[in-house]
Scaffold this motif. Structure first.
Motif, PDB file in Angstrom:
ATOM      1  N   GLU A  54      54.412  50.521  32.888  1.00 53.77           N
ATOM      2  CA  GLU A  54      54.391  51.564  34.338  1.00 53.77           C
ATOM      3  C   GLU A  54      52.991  52.320  34.455  1.00 53.77           C
ATOM      4  O   GLU A  54      52.601  51.626  35.553  1.00 53.77           O
ATOM      5  CB  GLU A  54      55.234  52.554  34.736  1.00 53.77           C
ATOM      6  CG  GLU A  54      56.436  51.327  35.218  1.00 53.77           C
ATOM      7  CD  GLU A  54      57.353  52.880  35.213  1.00 53.77           C
ATOM      8  OE1 GLU A  54      57.618  53.794  36.508  1.00 53.77           O
ATOM      9  OE2 GLU A  54      58.129  52.920  34.950  1.00 53.77           O
ATOM     10  N   GLU A 111      57.826  52.516  30.336  1.00 52.92           N
ATOM     11  CA  GLU A 111      57.174  53.509  31.043  1.00 52.92           C
ATOM     12  C   GLU A 111      55.602  53.263  30.923  1.00 52.92           C
ATOM     13  O   GLU A 111      54.597  53.412  31.972  1.00 52.92           O
ATOM     14  CB  GLU A 111      57.086  54.780  30.561  1.00 52.92           C
ATOM     15  CG  GLU A 111      58.952  55.538  31.191  1.00 52.92           C
ATOM     16  CD  GLU A 111      59.150  55.967  30.576  1.00 52.92           C
ATOM     17  OE1 GLU A 111      60.460  57.344  31.196  1.00 52.92           O
ATOM     18  OE2 GLU A 111      59.093  56.734  29.668  1.00 52.92           O
ATOM     19  N   VAL A 117      53.544  57.876  39.906  1.00 56.39           N
ATOM     20  CA  VAL A 117      54.103  57.985  38.524  1.00 56.39           C
ATOM     21  C   VAL A 117      54.344  58.897  37.560  1.00 56.39           C
ATOM     22  O   VAL A 117      55.093  59.040  36.692  1.00 56.39           O
ATOM     23  CB  VAL A 117      53.258  56.464  38.012  1.00 56.39           C
ATOM     24  CG1 VAL A 117      53.934  56.374  36.686  1.00 56.39           C
ATOM     25  CG2 VAL A 117      54.180  55.457  39.547  1.00 56.39           C
TER      26      VAL A 117
END
Ligand code: A2P
Length: 279
Positions: free
Chosen positions: A264, A261, A209
């Protein structure tokens, strides 16, 4: 000598916050780097923010000021910007940094953290430390200081492990409520030195990620990890002895992560420490 060179490169790059400690055995090099850069006219003393640390063998209140004075002598500076209690547990005072008995067991020492804190307050009053804080304190240990009768100064910061795999949501919230800054150590996931790092937790910078998000911004996983921390209000103290990576770790102010983001990355939290501090 590598510390001297690295700190000089860091200052030239723009770093101003330097995280040190007596037990890193390189405060003489850090001090020299700062003094050389001041002599060159590149910075003034007040541009630098130096953090020093009180080691576990020096918790008895009468040892606190002399210990800080020793650090200042090694640094050849008049004051530190921040002085922090490195760990909430005390070891037996003496020359041994890790005092052990004949069976190799650590020798601890009964001290009163509140009395240690009062000695820290006296260092601030004496002008030897501009601010005082703590490190590796959990919520209960922070509360013990915050609720101390006659508290003169609150800890301004708590330095703890903090990065995408160990995000410390509860401690971060508690510290926010009490105006205590979290300084995140091992923001890149440590050097993975097996003598002190739990390497069963996977390497942070290999995370898919972090790497995928980095690709979007033309940044590395390290830059994304650092940006993530500063964007959630966590101070980062990345360590590198490599000039290119010292510069790379500073190039994090020209992009920002979206809310999606950030979420995440927050979801990567494994709640597992790299630095278990088993002693
Ligand atoms: P080096 O000194 O060779 O650059 P942390 O700050 O989390 O303790 O991590 C420090 C470790 O991360 C060191 O081993 C350091 O090695 C390495 N490191 C520092 N910056 C980077 C970077 N930008 N990319 C990859 N590794 C890095």
């Amino acid at each position: 000598g590598s510390c001297l060179e690295s700190v000089k490169i860091a200052i030239d790059t723009g770093y101003r916050h330097i995280d040190g400690a007596f037990v890193y055995y390189n405060e003489h090099e850090v001090g020299q780097a700062i003094r050389e850069k001041i002599a060159e006219g590149r910075i003034k003393r007040e541009d630098i923010f130096y953090c020093g640390k009180l080691w576990n063998t020096c918790h008895p209140p009468e040892l606190v000021r002399p210990t800080l004075e020793k650090t200042l002598k090694i640094l050849q500076l008049d004051y530190v910007d921040l002085y922090i209690i490195e760990l909430p547990m005390a070891f037996k005072p003496g020359d041994a940094i890790y005092p052990k008995d004949e069976n190799g067991k650590m020798i601890y020492h009964e001290t009163d953290l509140c009395a240690t804190w009062e000695a820290m307050e006296a260092c601030k009053d004496a002008g030897l430390a501009k601010s005082i804080g703590v490190s590796n304190f959990n919520r209960r240990q922070l509360e013990m200081i915050l609720n101390k009768p006659g508290l003169k100064y609150k800890p301004v910061s708590n330095q703890v492990e903090c990065h995408p795999y160990f995000t410390q949501p509860k401690l971060l919230e508690f510290c926010r409520q009490h105006d205590i800054v979290i300084v995140g150590y091992s923001p890149l996931g440590t050097s993975r030195d097996e003598t002190w790092v739990n390497v069963s937790s996977p390497p942070l910078l290999k995370d898919p990620v972090l790497n995928a998000i980095g690709k979007k911004y033309n940044k590395t996983a390290a830059q994304v990890a650092l940006r993530f921390s500063i964007q959630r209000g966590v101070v980062v103290i990345p360590k590198s002895f490599n000039p290119q990576r010292i510069r790379e770790n500073f190039q994090i102010f020209d992009f920002s992560l979206t809310e999606k983001e950030m979420k995440e990355i927050e979801a990567l939290n494994k709640n597992v420490r790299y630095v278990e501090l088993l002693m």
